[in-house]
Design an enzyme around this catalytic site. Structure first.
Site, PDB file in Angstrom:
ATOM      1  N   GLU A   1      19.297  58.753  92.482  1.00  0.00           N
ATOM      2  CA  GLU A   1      20.491  58.139  91.895  1.00  0.00           C
ATOM      3  C   GLU A   1      21.728  58.434  92.744  1.00  0.00           C
ATOM      4  OE1 GLU A   1      19.331  57.829  87.185  1.00  0.00           O
ATOM      5  OE2 GLU A   1      20.540  59.539  87.852  1.00  0.00           O
TER       6      GLU A   1
ATOM      7  N   ASP B   1      23.643  56.237  88.647  1.00  0.00           N
ATOM      8  CA  ASP B   1      22.965  55.801  87.426  1.00  0.00           C
ATOM      9  C   ASP B   1      23.528  54.464  86.952  1.00  0.00           C
ATOM     10  OD1 ASP B   1      21.266  56.360  84.969  1.00  0.00           O
ATOM     11  OD2 ASP B   1      23.248  56.258  84.051  1.00  0.00           O
TER      12      ASP B   1
END
Length: 238
Positions: free
Chosen positions: A125, A53
């Site tokens: 991610e 992220d």
């Protein structure tokens, strides 16, 4: 019948074709593609998701900073927020067909097939982080630019709020209100899967699936808006 999930060199080959990165550490790749709901999994991708992220945010911010040199912060911030949003990550996971490569609870995968979902966003991610750890920031940047750069110039005001848009659309013609109801709650407590229906007088109900009640309600509202032609159904990017 679902295709058997590839492993070993076959998995590495498919991932390389989709990402452009050849993994040196296969254990790292397997971890990135293992969701916390996977049965008997020793490791899962939650830690990699956390790192990915942050790597995604850095690369996307740098990309927008370079692409829009004269744009004020108030113009590029909404683009950034939309590009790093979990819905965009999920959309990219569908485009990459990661559902065939991720280890996850069978019920979760079956009920989310073709629709994306949180577990695919998590995998995207985690894959970014795994590429970063395995090959460095340049390798991670190449992967991110491959999928996010074509989306960067789309006109973006803000991520859609399907529940609000459904309410506003209905209010134009009647005083009816959407009614949401939980149809099912499945899966373990740490990884629930909700099925929610939305009903509006005069229309057939729509259903949605998500990892939380809110996510499932948004999915149901999105399905309603797509079915009624309020939102165009553009499909996946080619």
């Amino acid at each position: 019948m679902a295709l058997k999930r590839p492993t070993g060199e076959a998995l590495a080959g498919e991932v390389q074709a989709k990402t452009g990165h050849a993994f040196k550490d296969m254990r790292l790749l397997e971890t990135a593609l293992t969701h916390s709901s996977a049965v008997k999994a020793v490791r899962n991708n939650e830690r990699l998701e956390f790192l990915g992220d942050r790597v995604l945010g850095l690369v996307v911010a740098d990309m927008l900073f370079a692409q829009f040199p004269d744009a004020p912060e108030g113009e590029i911030a909404p683009r950034f927020n939309a590009l790093v949003d979990s819905r965009t990550c999920s959309e990219i996971g569908v485009e990459m067909e990661l559902e065939n490569l991720v280890r996850a609870d069978a019920t979760l995968k079956a009920r989310s097939r073709g629709l994306g979902g949180g577990y695919l966003a998590d995998a995207v991610e985690a894959l970014i982080a795994a590429i970063y750890v395995d090959g460095g920031i340049d390798a991670a940047r190449r992967f991110v630019l491959r999928y996010w750069e074509p989306r960067a110039r789309m006109v973006v005001a803000k991520p859609p709020n399907p529940k609000s848009e459904l309410q506003e659309w209905i209010a134009k013609t009647s005083d009816a209100r959407p009614e949401y109801a939980i149809q099912k709650r499945e899966g373990p407590d740490h990884q629930p899967v909700f099925t929610v229906s939305v009903r509006v007088d005069g229309f057939a109900p729509s259903t949605g699936i998500g990892g939380s009640r809110r996510a499932a309600e948004e999915a149901a509202a999105s399905a309603f808006l797509l079915r009624e032609g309020v939102w165009p159904n553009q499909g996946s990017a080619a």
